[in-house]
Write a protein that holds these residues in place. Structure first.
Motif, PDB file in Angstrom:
ATOM      1  N   UNK A  28       0.832  -1.203   0.000  1.00  0.00           N
ATOM      2  CA  UNK A  28       0.000   0.000   0.000  1.00  0.00           C
ATOM      3  C   UNK A  28       0.868   1.255   0.000  1.00  0.00           C
ATOM      4  N   UNK A  29       1.964   1.246   0.751  1.00  0.00           N
ATOM      5  CA  UNK A  29       2.862   2.401   0.772  1.00  0.00           C
ATOM      6  C   UNK A  29       3.466   2.636  -0.616  1.00  0.00           C
ATOM      7  N   UNK A  30       3.890   1.568  -1.271  1.00  0.00           N
ATOM      8  CA  UNK A  30       4.485   1.705  -2.608  1.00  0.00           C
ATOM      9  C   UNK A  30       3.444   2.179  -3.620  1.00  0.00           C
ATOM     10  N   UNK A  31       2.205   1.719  -3.467  1.00  0.00           N
ATOM     11  CA  UNK A  31       1.132   2.187  -4.351  1.00  0.00           C
ATOM     12  C   UNK A  31       0.871   3.672  -4.132  1.00  0.00           C
ATOM     13  N   UNK A  32       0.926   4.104  -2.888  1.00  0.00           N
ATOM     14  CA  UNK A  32       0.742   5.520  -2.569  1.00  0.00           C
ATOM     15  C   UNK A  32       1.893   6.345  -3.116  1.00  0.00           C
ATOM     16  N   UNK A  33       3.105   5.813  -2.999  1.00  0.00           N
ATOM     17  CA  UNK A  33       4.289   6.490  -3.559  1.00  0.00           C
ATOM     18  C   UNK A  33       4.142   6.634  -5.072  1.00  0.00           C
ATOM     19  N   UNK A  34       3.675   5.600  -5.719  1.00  0.00           N
ATOM     20  CA  UNK A  34       3.471   5.633  -7.168  1.00  0.00           C
ATOM     21  C   UNK A  34       2.388   6.643  -7.539  1.00  0.00           C
ATOM     22  N   UNK A  35       1.351   6.746  -6.718  1.00  0.00           N
ATOM     23  CA  UNK A  35       0.232   7.655  -6.976  1.00  0.00           C
ATOM     24  C   UNK A  35       0.641   9.113  -6.787  1.00  0.00           C
ATOM     25  N   UNK A  36       1.483   9.381  -5.788  1.00  0.00           N
ATOM     26  CA  UNK A  36       1.823  10.747  -5.409  1.00  0.00           C
ATOM     27  C   UNK A  36       3.058  11.299  -6.112  1.00  0.00           C
ATOM     28  N   UNK A  68       6.411  10.551  -9.329  1.00  0.00           N
ATOM     29  CA  UNK A  68       6.808   9.904 -10.575  1.00  0.00           C
ATOM     30  C   UNK A  68       7.978   8.963 -10.335  1.00  0.00           C
ATOM     31  N   UNK A  69       8.227   8.623  -9.090  1.00  0.00           N
ATOM     32  CA  UNK A  69       9.281   7.661  -8.767  1.00  0.00           C
ATOM     33  C   UNK A  69       8.848   6.290  -9.270  1.00  0.00           C
ATOM     34  N   UNK A  70       9.662   5.648 -10.118  1.00  0.00           N
ATOM     35  CA  UNK A  70       9.239   4.361 -10.705  1.00  0.00           C
ATOM     36  C   UNK A  70       9.122   3.258  -9.658  1.00  0.00           C
ATOM     37  N   UNK A 124       7.993  -0.836  -9.583  1.00  0.00           N
ATOM     38  CA  UNK A 124       7.608  -1.987 -10.408  1.00  0.00           C
ATOM     39  C   UNK A 124       6.143  -2.359 -10.200  1.00  0.00           C
ATOM     40  N   UNK A 125       5.452  -2.598 -11.300  1.00  0.00           N
ATOM     41  CA  UNK A 125       4.010  -2.861 -11.233  1.00  0.00           C
ATOM     42  C   UNK A 125       3.680  -4.080 -10.379  1.00  0.00           C
ATOM     43  N   UNK A 126       4.557  -5.071 -10.388  1.00  0.00           N
ATOM     44  CA  UNK A 126       4.276  -6.288  -9.631  1.00  0.00           C
ATOM     45  C   UNK A 126       4.248  -6.038  -8.126  1.00  0.00           C
ATOM     46  N   UNK A 127       4.864  -4.936  -7.680  1.00  0.00           N
ATOM     47  CA  UNK A 127       4.885  -4.625  -6.257  1.00  0.00           C
ATOM     48  C   UNK A 127       3.577  -4.024  -5.768  1.00  0.00           C
ATOM     49  N   UNK A 128       2.758  -3.531  -6.695  1.00  0.00           N
ATOM     50  CA  UNK A 128       1.492  -2.900  -6.303  1.00  0.00           C
ATOM     51  C   UNK A 128       0.285  -3.569  -6.950  1.00  0.00           C
ATOM     52  N   UNK A 129       0.515  -4.620  -7.700  1.00  0.00           N
ATOM     53  CA  UNK A 129      -0.552  -5.258  -8.457  1.00  0.00           C
ATOM     54  C   UNK A 129      -1.628  -5.831  -7.540  1.00  0.00           C
ATOM     55  N   UNK A 141      13.146  23.760  -6.354  1.00  0.00           N
ATOM     56  CA  UNK A 141      11.734  23.855  -6.731  1.00  0.00           C
ATOM     57  C   UNK A 141      11.458  23.020  -7.982  1.00  0.00           C
ATOM     58  N   UNK A 142      12.342  23.094  -8.959  1.00  0.00           N
ATOM     59  CA  UNK A 142      12.162  22.320 -10.190  1.00  0.00           C
ATOM     60  C   UNK A 142      12.288  20.824  -9.925  1.00  0.00           C
ATOM     61  N   UNK A 143      13.179  20.447  -9.015  1.00  0.00           N
ATOM     62  CA  UNK A 143      13.339  19.037  -8.668  1.00  0.00           C
ATOM     63  C   UNK A 143      12.053  18.477  -8.071  1.00  0.00           C
ATOM     64  N   UNK A 144      11.420  19.250  -7.178  1.00  0.00           N
ATOM     65  CA  UNK A 144      10.151  18.809  -6.590  1.00  0.00           C
ATOM     66  C   UNK A 144       9.088  18.646  -7.668  1.00  0.00           C
ATOM     67  N   UNK A 145       9.060  19.585  -8.613  1.00  0.00           N
ATOM     68  CA  UNK A 145       8.071  19.508  -9.689  1.00  0.00           C
ATOM     69  C   UNK A 145       8.292  18.261 -10.545  1.00  0.00           C
ATOM     70  N   UNK A 146       9.544  17.942 -10.833  1.00  0.00           N
ATOM     71  CA  UNK A 146       9.846  16.771 -11.650  1.00  0.00           C
ATOM     72  C   UNK A 146       9.530  15.482 -10.907  1.00  0.00           C
ATOM     73  N   UNK A 147       9.876  15.415  -9.645  1.00  0.00           N
ATOM     74  CA  UNK A 147       9.648  14.194  -8.857  1.00  0.00           C
ATOM     75  C   UNK A 147       8.159  13.908  -8.702  1.00  0.00           C
ATOM     76  N   UNK A 148       7.369  14.958  -8.563  1.00  0.00           N
ATOM     77  CA  UNK A 148       5.921  14.777  -8.363  1.00  0.00           C
ATOM     78  C   UNK A 148       5.127  14.877  -9.656  1.00  0.00           C
ATOM     79  N   UNK A 149       5.788  15.158 -10.763  1.00  0.00           N
ATOM     80  CA  UNK A 149       5.061  15.369 -12.006  1.00  0.00           C
ATOM     81  C   UNK A 149       4.231  16.638 -11.962  1.00  0.00           C
TER      82      UNK A 149
END
Length: 248
Positions: A5-13, A15-17, A19-24, A70-78
């Motif tokens: 659930x934490x990894x799914x939340x990280x993926x949702x919040x 753009x840190x990659x 793996x799909x199998x970790x949240x499937x 500031x730009x780094x935060x924007x890139x990390x969060x999309x």
């Protein structure tokens, strides 16, 4: 909260990659339980932004390093939260009726009010971060704490709130769904992290951010009849900026 659930939340919040199998196999209905992980998502994002600032400052100076942060935060969060801030300002400051405000917020095009909000938040963060650095603040710790605070206070726009739109949306995953225990756990987690990172000054700044965001939640509820995913993003950006300002 499970690791999945934490990894799914990280993926949702972010753009840190992840793996799909970790949240499937995790249903969206379960995502609201991941709210207690928001402060720790902020910790990860904040460390990345803080490290970028720390690496850039000796090489190109404090102002450009602050911009890099500031730009780094924007890139990390999309630019997830920045987009929410812009859409919220486009709608709320349009001087239209509630239904029209919500339609404007749904529009992907950027309006004048949203553009001004983006310019203001970026310039304000660059100036505040630069001022903090000139005061010899422990920047890695303070910038990390700011991201923790920004993601902690979001819960104030979720607990005992209603979703402003008809039907479902991304914000509806959390708005009105989180429980009192989850809210307290989220705020406690954020408080502990900011205390460890920023000591008493960090904890006080978090309290100030909570007060401001609680007032923002009340204002948005009156204007829109509830909250949306966009207002959650706006709250994160406002909370982060207020936290940095409070450190001054």
């Amino acid at each position: 909260m499970s690791l999945r659930l934490f990894l799914a939340t990280l993926q949702f919040m972010t753009r840190i990659p992840v793996p799909e199998r970790w949240t499937q196999g995790l249903a969206l209905d379960n995502y609201e339980r991941g709210i207690i992980g928001f402060p720790f998502i902020g910790l990860i994002v904040g460390v990345i932004g803080g490290v970028i600032f720390t690496l850039l400052a000796p090489w190109c100076g404090v102002p450009l390093a602050a911009l890099g942060y500031v730009l780094a935060l924007a890139l990390v969060t999309g630019a997830f939260h920045l987009d929410g801030l812009a859409d919220t300002c486009d709608g709320v400051f349009s001087a239209r009726k509630r239904e029209q405000m919500l339609e404007i917020m749904r529009d992907s095009r950027l309006g004048t009010n949203g553009g001004l909000a983006l310019i203001f938040i970026v310039v304000a963060k660059v100036l505040v971060v630069s001022e903090l650095a000139l005061r010899d603040a422990p920047m890695l710790l303070m910038l990390t704490a700011a991201s923790v605070a920004g993601r902690t206070v979001i819960v104030l726009l979720m607990y005992r709130q209603r979703y402003a739109r008809e039907g479902n949306g991304l914000g509806n995953i959390y708005i009105g769904k989180v429980t009192g225990k989850q809210t307290l756990a989220t705020l406690a987690g954020g408080a502990i992290l900011t205390l460890l990172l920023g000591q008493g000054a960090g904890l006080l700044a978090l309290v100030i951010s909570m007060v401001v965001v609680a007032l923002l939640a009340t204002y948005l509820r009156r204007r829109l009849g509830g909250q949306t995913g966009d207002t959650l993003g706006a709250a994160a950006e406002v909370g982060e900026l207020v936290f940095l300002l409070a450190l001054l």
